[in-house]
Design a protein around this motif. Structure first.
Motif, short mmCIF file in Angstrom:
data_model
loop_
_atom_site.label_atom_id
_atom_site.label_comp_id
_atom_site.label_asym_id
_atom_site.label_seq_id
_atom_site.Cartn_x
_atom_site.Cartn_y
_atom_site.Cartn_z
N ARG A 240 0.84 -1.20 0.00
CA ARG A 240 0.00 0.00 0.00
C ARG A 240 0.88 1.25 0.00
O ARG A 240 2.00 1.23 0.49
CB ARG A 240 -0.89 0.00 1.25
N GLY B 240 -8.37 -0.10 -0.77
CA GLY B 240 -9.09 -1.37 -0.77
C GLY B 240 -9.52 -1.84 -2.15
O GLY B 240 -10.31 -2.76 -2.27
N ASP C 130 -7.91 2.85 3.61
CA ASP C 130 -8.58 2.07 4.65
C ASP C 130 -7.80 2.17 5.95
O ASP C 130 -6.57 2.09 5.95
CB ASP C 130 -8.68 0.60 4.24
N ASN D 221 -5.62 -4.11 5.50
CA ASN D 221 -6.62 -4.65 4.58
C ASN D 221 -5.97 -5.83 3.85
O ASN D 221 -4.87 -6.25 4.19
CB ASN D 221 -7.19 -3.59 3.64
N GLU D 222 -6.63 -6.36 2.84
CA GLU D 222 -6.12 -7.55 2.17
C GLU D 222 -4.80 -7.31 1.44
O GLU D 222 -4.13 -8.26 1.03
CB GLU D 222 -7.16 -8.09 1.19
N ASP E 193 -1.59 -0.94 7.37
CA ASP E 193 -1.88 0.48 7.15
C ASP E 193 -0.57 1.27 7.07
O ASP E 193 0.22 1.24 8.02
CB ASP E 193 -2.75 1.00 8.31
#
Length: 142
Positions: free
Chosen positions: A20, A87, A115, A119-120, A124
């Motif tokens: 991410r 997400g 998010d 998350n998947e 974070d």
């Protein structure tokens, strides 16, 4: 996140599509690329002359073109990681191919907060894992 930290992060993850990317990382990288392209465009204009259209016969802008080619993959990877933070699947980056509506929707997704929590696609990025302190004040998500 500072601009140089964001640029270093994006270049160190040159073709990493997993994980991410927080908003600051993505948008600082975009701002850096715009500034470099403007600078290289000016240098191209001075060194190679101004471009006279598609069939003008002038060499165009080789420095800007080479830079854009060099940052294509890290820009794409940063965009995919940014979508992961919201997400969404990284394949949604292809919505850019739909004129106007796709562009607006993609920019909206890239600008929305990510998010909260893992998350998947990973932990974070705002949790502080792997990032230094940010100069931007932390605002709680709603």
């Amino acid at each position: 996140m500072q601009i140089m930290t964001a640029v270093r992060t994006c270049f160190s993850k040159y073709a990493t599509f997993a994980g991410r990317a927080r908003r600051a990382e993505y948008w600082w990288f975009v701002a850096f690329n715009i500034m470099v392209n403007i600078g290289l465009g000016i240098i191209d204009g001075i060194a190679f002359g101004l471009q006279h259209g598609m069939m003008g016969g002038t060499p165009g802008s080789p420095l800007s073109s080479l830079y854009s080619l060099a940052v294509f993959l890290p820009s794409l990877a940063a965009g995919v990681r940014r979508l992961h933070d919201t997400g969404k699947s990284g394949w949604w980056v292809l919505i850019w191919l739909i004129p106007i509506i796709g562009w607006i929707l993609l920019i909206w997704w890239l600008a929305t907060p990510g998010d909260e929590g893992p998350n998947e696609y990973g932990p974070d990025p705002l949790s502080g894992e792997g990032y230094g302190p940010s100069s931007i004040p932390r605002v709680p998500r709603q």
